[in-house]
Motif scaffolding. Structure first.
Motif, PDB file in Angstrom:
ATOM      1  N   GLU A 187      38.802  17.306 -16.497  1.00 29.14           N
ATOM      2  CA  GLU A 187      39.157  18.684 -15.508  1.00 29.14           C
ATOM      3  C   GLU A 187      37.534  19.824 -16.174  1.00 29.14           C
ATOM      4  OE1 GLU A 187      40.761  20.185 -13.535  1.00 29.14           O
ATOM      5  OE2 GLU A 187      39.371  22.307 -13.827  1.00 29.14           O
ATOM      6  N   ALA A 188      36.635  19.674 -17.312  1.00 27.88           N
ATOM      7  CA  ALA A 188      35.666  20.078 -17.232  1.00 27.88           C
ATOM      8  C   ALA A 188      34.246  19.636 -16.573  1.00 27.88           C
ATOM      9  CB  ALA A 188      35.186  20.030 -18.493  1.00 27.88           C
ATOM     10  N   ARG A 189      34.592  17.835 -16.214  1.00 25.46           N
ATOM     11  CA  ARG A 189      33.941  17.634 -14.938  1.00 25.46           C
ATOM     12  C   ARG A 189      34.036  18.229 -13.885  1.00 25.46           C
ATOM     13  NH1 ARG A 189      32.986  10.745 -16.461  1.00 25.46           N
ATOM     14  NH2 ARG A 189      32.309  10.354 -14.498  1.00 25.46           N
ATOM     15  N   ARG A 190      35.335  18.030 -13.069  1.00 25.14           N
ATOM     16  CA  ARG A 190      35.137  18.383 -12.174  1.00 25.14           C
ATOM     17  C   ARG A 190      34.799  19.671 -11.916  1.00 25.14           C
ATOM     18  NH1 ARG A 190      40.453  15.458 -11.738  1.00 25.14           N
ATOM     19  NH2 ARG A 190      41.031  17.452 -12.857  1.00 25.14           N
ATOM     20  N   GLN A 191      34.625  20.597 -12.549  1.00 26.23           N
ATOM     21  CA  GLN A 191      34.386  21.495 -12.408  1.00 26.23           C
ATOM     22  C   GLN A 191      33.486  21.603 -12.146  1.00 26.23           C
ATOM     23  OE1 GLN A 191      36.163  24.877 -14.805  1.00 26.23           O
ATOM     24  NE2 GLN A 191      37.950  24.799 -13.717  1.00 26.23           N
ATOM     25  N   ALA A 192      32.311  20.889 -13.226  1.00 28.02           N
ATOM     26  CA  ALA A 192      31.145  21.536 -13.599  1.00 28.02           C
ATOM     27  C   ALA A 192      30.298  20.524 -11.853  1.00 28.02           C
ATOM     28  CB  ALA A 192      30.617  20.203 -14.671  1.00 28.02           C
ATOM     29  N   LEU A 193      30.662  19.228 -11.766  1.00 27.76           N
ATOM     30  CA  LEU A 193      30.213  18.379 -10.342  1.00 27.76           C
ATOM     31  C   LEU A 193      30.798  19.075  -9.281  1.00 27.76           C
ATOM     32  CD1 LEU A 193      31.315  14.300 -10.632  1.00 27.76           C
ATOM     33  CD2 LEU A 193      29.224  16.070 -10.571  1.00 27.76           C
ATOM     34  N   GLY A 194      31.681  20.447  -9.158  1.00 26.55           N
ATOM     35  CA  GLY A 194      31.745  21.147  -8.133  1.00 26.55           C
ATOM     36  C   GLY A 194      30.656  21.963  -7.425  1.00 26.55           C
ATOM     37  N   GLY A 195      30.010  22.741  -9.191  1.00 24.54           N
ATOM     38  CA  GLY A 195      29.133  23.300  -8.565  1.00 24.54           C
ATOM     39  C   GLY A 195      27.411  22.198  -9.003  1.00 24.54           C
ATOM     40  N   LEU A 196      27.455  21.535  -8.679  1.00 25.33           N
ATOM     41  CA  LEU A 196      26.582  21.080  -8.446  1.00 25.33           C
ATOM     42  C   LEU A 196      26.366  20.023  -7.133  1.00 25.33           C
ATOM     43  CD1 LEU A 196      26.046  18.914 -11.994  1.00 25.33           C
ATOM     44  CD2 LEU A 196      24.707  20.700 -10.876  1.00 25.33           C
ATOM     45  N   SER A 197      25.534  20.443  -6.255  1.00 24.49           N
ATOM     46  CA  SER A 197      25.337  19.632  -5.197  1.00 24.49           C
ATOM     47  C   SER A 197      24.470  18.607  -5.051  1.00 24.49           C
ATOM     48  CB  SER A 197      24.545  20.842  -4.272  1.00 24.49           C
ATOM     49  OG  SER A 197      24.323  19.842  -2.914  1.00 24.49           O
TER      50      SER A 197
END
Lengths: 96, 96
Positions: free
Chosen positions: A8-18
């Motif tokens: 979940e943390a990874r998905r969230q972080a990737l969401g903010g990394l174009s």
């Protein structure tokens, strides 16, 4: 030592990394940067190298003329950590 | 435009280039350089990049911490030319 991010943390972080996505078949994230020419591509690498060295966290990367393929993973942790997300964010900022 | 080297010319040139070999499955030559650390590896890449840009002939290369895997081929010629041998020689000189 940095710990592997939860799914979940990874998905969230990737969401903010174009442009950054999970790498197929590995516990790593990756992005292919495409620049105007070699000058720009290697200029990006040089700036990113200084950041990486300062963070003591280094990318796996491949350069062919104007493209730079980057893979990030934290070997000590056996996967993706907050350090990878921090370097990915710095690389995006450098690439503009 | 540079022309592909004959098999004999290529063999002779490689004989004088320590560590460079034919790349399996491609018309290219390659070498893996191993340095002390990232500082040395990227220092090598930076010096080689300046030479490559000046020659207007660029490597394909991959860096993971202290290693730099280089592949050289001349796309316009569809294979290995004297330009690849010149860049290989310059890289060996830089790596010391």
């Amino acid at each position: 030592m940095a710990e592997r991010l939860s799914a979940e943390a990874r998905r969230q972080a990737l969401g903010g990394l174009s442009g950054w996505t999970d790498v197929q078949g590995r516990d790593a994230i990756g992005k292919t940067f495409v620049f105007k020419d070699f000058n720009e591509a290697f200029g990006f690498m040089t700036r990113a190298a200084l950041v990486a060295e300062k963070m003591d966290h280094h990318p796996e990367w491949r350069n062919v003329y104007k493209t730079v393929e980057v893979v990030l993973s934290t070997h000590d942790a056996g996967g993706v950590t907050a350090r990878d997300m921090a370097l990915a964010k710095a690389m995006n900022a450098i690439a503009g």
